[in-house]
Design a protein around this motif. Structure first.
Motif, PDB file in Angstrom:
ATOM      1  N   UNK A   1     -23.296  83.384  44.471  1.00  0.00           N
ATOM      2  CA  UNK A   1     -23.372  82.378  43.400  1.00  0.00           C
ATOM      3  C   UNK A   1     -23.733  83.008  42.064  1.00  0.00           C
ATOM      4  N   UNK A   2     -24.674  83.928  42.076  1.00  0.00           N
ATOM      5  CA  UNK A   2     -25.072  84.613  40.843  1.00  0.00           C
ATOM      6  C   UNK A   2     -23.905  85.447  40.302  1.00  0.00           C
ATOM      7  N   UNK A   3     -23.183  86.125  41.196  1.00  0.00           N
ATOM      8  CA  UNK A   3     -22.051  86.944  40.761  1.00  0.00           C
ATOM      9  C   UNK A   3     -20.943  86.080  40.164  1.00  0.00           C
TER      10      UNK A   3
ATOM     11  N   UNK B   1     -18.907  85.459  31.539  1.00  0.00           N
ATOM     12  CA  UNK B   1     -18.260  86.537  30.783  1.00  0.00           C
ATOM     13  C   UNK B   1     -16.784  86.234  30.510  1.00  0.00           C
ATOM     14  N   UNK B   2     -16.138  85.582  31.481  1.00  0.00           N
ATOM     15  CA  UNK B   2     -14.715  85.259  31.338  1.00  0.00           C
ATOM     16  C   UNK B   2     -14.502  83.927  30.626  1.00  0.00           C
ATOM     17  N   UNK B   3     -15.590  83.235  30.321  1.00  0.00           N
ATOM     18  CA  UNK B   3     -15.554  81.938  29.629  1.00  0.00           C
ATOM     19  C   UNK B   3     -14.757  80.885  30.402  1.00  0.00           C
ATOM     20  N   UNK B   4     -15.036  80.813  31.715  1.00  0.00           N
ATOM     21  CA  UNK B   4     -14.404  79.797  32.548  1.00  0.00           C
ATOM     22  C   UNK B   4     -15.012  78.440  32.245  1.00  0.00           C
TER      23      UNK B   4
ATOM     24  N   UNK C   1     -17.296  76.181  39.593  1.00  0.00           N
ATOM     25  CA  UNK C   1     -17.774  75.480  40.789  1.00  0.00           C
ATOM     26  C   UNK C   1     -16.818  75.639  41.960  1.00  0.00           C
ATOM     27  N   UNK C   2     -15.520  75.616  41.696  1.00  0.00           N
ATOM     28  CA  UNK C   2     -14.556  75.809  42.782  1.00  0.00           C
ATOM     29  C   UNK C   2     -14.672  77.200  43.398  1.00  0.00           C
ATOM     30  N   UNK C   3     -14.851  78.198  42.563  1.00  0.00           N
ATOM     31  CA  UNK C   3     -15.006  79.557  43.079  1.00  0.00           C
ATOM     32  C   UNK C   3     -16.323  79.672  43.843  1.00  0.00           C
ATOM     33  N   UNK C   4     -17.357  79.014  43.366  1.00  0.00           N
ATOM     34  CA  UNK C   4     -18.634  79.023  44.089  1.00  0.00           C
ATOM     35  C   UNK C   4     -18.492  78.383  45.464  1.00  0.00           C
ATOM     36  N   UNK C   5     -17.767  77.285  45.545  1.00  0.00           N
ATOM     37  CA  UNK C   5     -17.571  76.603  46.826  1.00  0.00           C
ATOM     38  C   UNK C   5     -16.709  77.408  47.793  1.00  0.00           C
TER      39      UNK C   5
ATOM     40  N   UNK D   1      -7.241  85.072  43.622  1.00  0.00           N
ATOM     41  CA  UNK D   1      -6.985  84.235  42.454  1.00  0.00           C
ATOM     42  C   UNK D   1      -7.813  84.703  41.261  1.00  0.00           C
ATOM     43  N   UNK D   2      -9.078  85.028  41.494  1.00  0.00           N
ATOM     44  CA  UNK D   2      -9.962  85.470  40.413  1.00  0.00           C
ATOM     45  C   UNK D   2      -9.451  86.770  39.804  1.00  0.00           C
TER      46      UNK D   2
END
Length: 110
Positions: A54-56, A63-66, A72-76, A90-91
């Motif tokens: 989650x921190x990463x 940094x990427x200004x998402x 949240x989707x990437x965290x999930x 995807x990232x």
């Protein structure tokens, strides 16, 4: 952003593998063989590693200004087996696209 992406990629793979071990090996052993050893050892490790994940993601997202929704989707993605691997791909694609538009030298290897 390059270092944040590298950190994210490493922890995404680690969290994905640990989650697969937990669900594919630990849970069947616990409920079918009445042996909770794997769940008792891997479960807390996955919990800790997921917090690092989650921190990463937060660091990379800032940094990427998402937008918050993407973050949240990437965290999930770290909560469902195998999805963290898809999200990682995807990232990387998003990072490549962002680097091309910003003319930022981001060395991303496949």
């Amino acid at each position: 952003m390059r270092a944040a992406l590298t950190r994210y990629r490493i922890i995404a793979y680690v969290v994905g593998v640990v989650l697969i071990v937990l669900t594919a090996i630990g849970m069947p052993l616990k409920y079918l063989a009445d042996n909770a050893t794997v769940v008792e050892t891997v479960g807390p490790a996955h919990g800790f590693l997921y917090m690092v994940y989650l921190v990463a993601v937060f660091d990379l997202g800032r940094r990427a200004r998402w937008q918050i929704g993407r973050m949240l989707l990437v965290m999930l993605a770290g909560t469902i087996p195998f999805v963290s691997f898809y999200a990682e791909r995807k990232v990387v694609g998003w990072a490549r696209a962002a680097a091309e538009t910003a003319d930022e030298p981001v060395a991303v290897t496949s």
